[in-house]
Write an enzyme that holds these catalytic residues in place. Structure first.
Site, PDB file in Angstrom:
ATOM      1  N   THR A   1       0.848  -1.191   0.000  1.00  0.00           N
ATOM      2  CA  THR A   1       0.000   0.000   0.000  1.00  0.00           C
ATOM      3  C   THR A   1       0.878   1.234   0.000  1.00  0.00           C
ATOM      4  O   THR A   1       1.856   1.313   0.771  1.00  0.00           O
ATOM      5  CB  THR A   1      -0.918   0.016   1.237  1.00  0.00           C
ATOM      6  OG1 THR A   1      -1.651  -1.210   1.300  1.00  0.00           O
ATOM      7  CG2 THR A   1      -1.904   1.167   1.164  1.00  0.00           C
TER       8      THR A   1
ATOM      9  N   ASP B   1     -12.998  -7.601   8.584  1.00  0.00           N
ATOM     10  CA  ASP B   1     -11.746  -7.285   9.298  1.00  0.00           C
ATOM     11  C   ASP B   1     -11.898  -6.021  10.140  1.00  0.00           C
ATOM     12  O   ASP B   1     -11.065  -5.115  10.071  1.00  0.00           O
ATOM     13  CB  ASP B   1     -10.591  -7.138   8.307  1.00  0.00           C
ATOM     14  CG  ASP B   1      -9.229  -7.238   9.010  1.00  0.00           C
ATOM     15  OD1 ASP B   1      -9.189  -7.671  10.182  1.00  0.00           O
ATOM     16  OD2 ASP B   1      -8.208  -6.884   8.389  1.00  0.00           O
TER      17      ASP B   1
END
Length: 439
Positions: free
Chosen positions: A27, A142
């Site tokens: 990321t 999550d």
């Protein structure tokens, strides 16, 4: 391809810095060079291990499906927008809105306990966002403190890093294996059914409940013992909270997913009921106190001067009785108003349901049970509406609530049977229909 600082991908996104790296990819923070000014965004790179045609074809299909879901979810102001998704050099990229802020792990510090009102407020805000997600029939998978950001610009919570993307990327990494064997989620916030690869909407509720318990106790999930026989989390001995909140959190984190709230809407409803009850009790106390002061003021001129006269015992009892009756009357009036208001919302729900305006009907029934949680017809109405919307698990929970309040409620038993039939749980459906017939 390993991305480096200053590199441009997609013909427009210049990499500025790396945010993180995991098994599913990397990321980065990037700058969109096709827009004027400082337009930063988040770029997620998903790298397949296998690049054979079949794997890439599967990866493209899954990636496009999940990108559409993220784009749909990004319409909510507290979920990052998806700006773009593309494939380059047989690697996949998501470009999302950059949220400036700190995650909840900075607020829920180990060893520090957050008070009950703050935890209720925190959970309500999380569930408000999650309600939107669940209404799209999407499971986050999550939820944990690091995936909830406190946005710097306005202080609102933002839900990030949906596990669906991790599932797709994991399938890409594993060469297109789409079996339900991949355990997505964070240990401690991931319930057993999700760890086994079978997440439910109520799996997200478990994670939110764990955030509440972690905040209240100041302990991490791994520090909370499990009951040796039931597998339930043991936490009541760590902190003193109201029975209502303790019961709500216990239901949120039940080991058996069928015993939990079946969606964010129902969990939020339970917390809102606690808040409303607290406010009602506070207002009742204030109303009673005001009435007592008013009565005391009105009888003050009738009382003799203290220096000249001492009240006799029967007089003290008389005045005390008047004050007590006034306070009881005020409580009665508050509760009577509360009941009438719930009935009014229920009637609105019935009207909206008849007109097939289901979202408005559901909101009206929700308001009714927020005001009066033991109002069985409102739970029944909620079940009918959720059934019409084809939210069968949530409808089943609503019917069960109505039956729990009124065990002889034949319409609720019938609704339960129809819902179980839709869920293909035929043995339970037959039992429910039999109960309705007996009644």
């Amino acid at each position: 391809m390993n991305l480096g600082l200053g590199q441009t991908i997609g013909g427009r996104y210049k990499i500025i810095r790396q945010l993180g790296q995991g098994g599913f990819g990397q990321t980065f923070v990037a700058e969109d060079q096709h827009l004027p000014g400082d337009n930063q965004c988040v770029v997620k790179q998903l790298k397949p291990v296998a690049t054979d045609p079949l794997t890439l074809q599967t990866a493209r299909r899954l990636f496009e499906t999940e990108a559409k879901i993220l784009h749909q979810l990004g319409s909510h102001e507290q979920i990052p927008q998806l700006f773009a998704y593309f494939e380059e050099n047989q690697e996949f990229y998501l470009v999302q809105e950059l949220i400036e802020g700190e995650d909840l792990s900075q607020e829920l510090v180990p060893g520090q306990q957050v008070n009950e009102d703050q935890i209720i407020s925190l959970l309500q805000e999380i569930l408000e966002v999650l309600k939107f997600v669940h209404q799209q029939r999407i499971i986050h998978r999550d939820i944990n403190p690091q995936n909830i950001l406190r946005r710097k610009s306005d202080g609102k919570l933002v839900l990030i890093d949906f596990g669906a993307v991790k599932q797709v990327s994991t399938q890409i990494l594993e060469g297109g294996n789409t079996g339900f064997t991949v355990a997505i989620g964070t240990p401690g916030y991931r319930p057993s059914e999700q760890a086994n690869g079978y997440p439910k909407l109520s799996s997200d509720i478990y994670a939110v409940g764990m955030i509440g318990i972690v905040g209240l106790t100041g302990l991490r999930p791994h520090q909370l013992p499990l009951h040796p026989d039931t597998g339930e989390i043991t936490w009541h001995n760590q902190i003193s909270v109201s029975a209502e909140l303790a019961d709500t959190l216990d239901k949120m984190v039940c080991y058996d997913f069928r015993e939990r709230y079946q969606s964010a809407t129902l969990a939020l409803q339970a917390l809102t009921t606690i808040t409303n009850n607290n406010n009602t009790n506070t207002n009742t106390t204030k109303t009673g106190a005001t009435l007592v002061l008013g009565i005391a003021s009105s009888i003050q001129p009738l009382l003799p001067k203290p220096r000249r006269f001492k009240l006799k015992r029967y007089q003290v009892l008389m005045y005390t009785g008047v004050i007590g009756l006034g306070f009881a009357a005020s409580v009665f009036m508050v509760n009577a108003f509360k009941g009438a208001n719930a009935t009014d919302w229920y009637n609105r729900g019935e009207t909206f349901l008849e007109l097939k305006r289901y979202e408005q009907a559901l909101n009206a029934y929700n308001r009714a049970v927020e005001i009066r949680s033991e109002y069985a017809p409102a739970w029944q109405g909620q079940g009918k509406t959720l059934f019409a919307l084809k939210y069968y698990e949530e409808a089943l929970n609503a019917y069960d609530q109505a039956i729990q309040i009124e065990p002889d409620y034949s319409a609720a038993w019938k609704g339960r049977g129809k819902t179980l039939e839709q869920l293909e749980r035929y043995d339970g459906a037959i039992k429910a229909f039999n109960s309705a017939l007996e009644l």
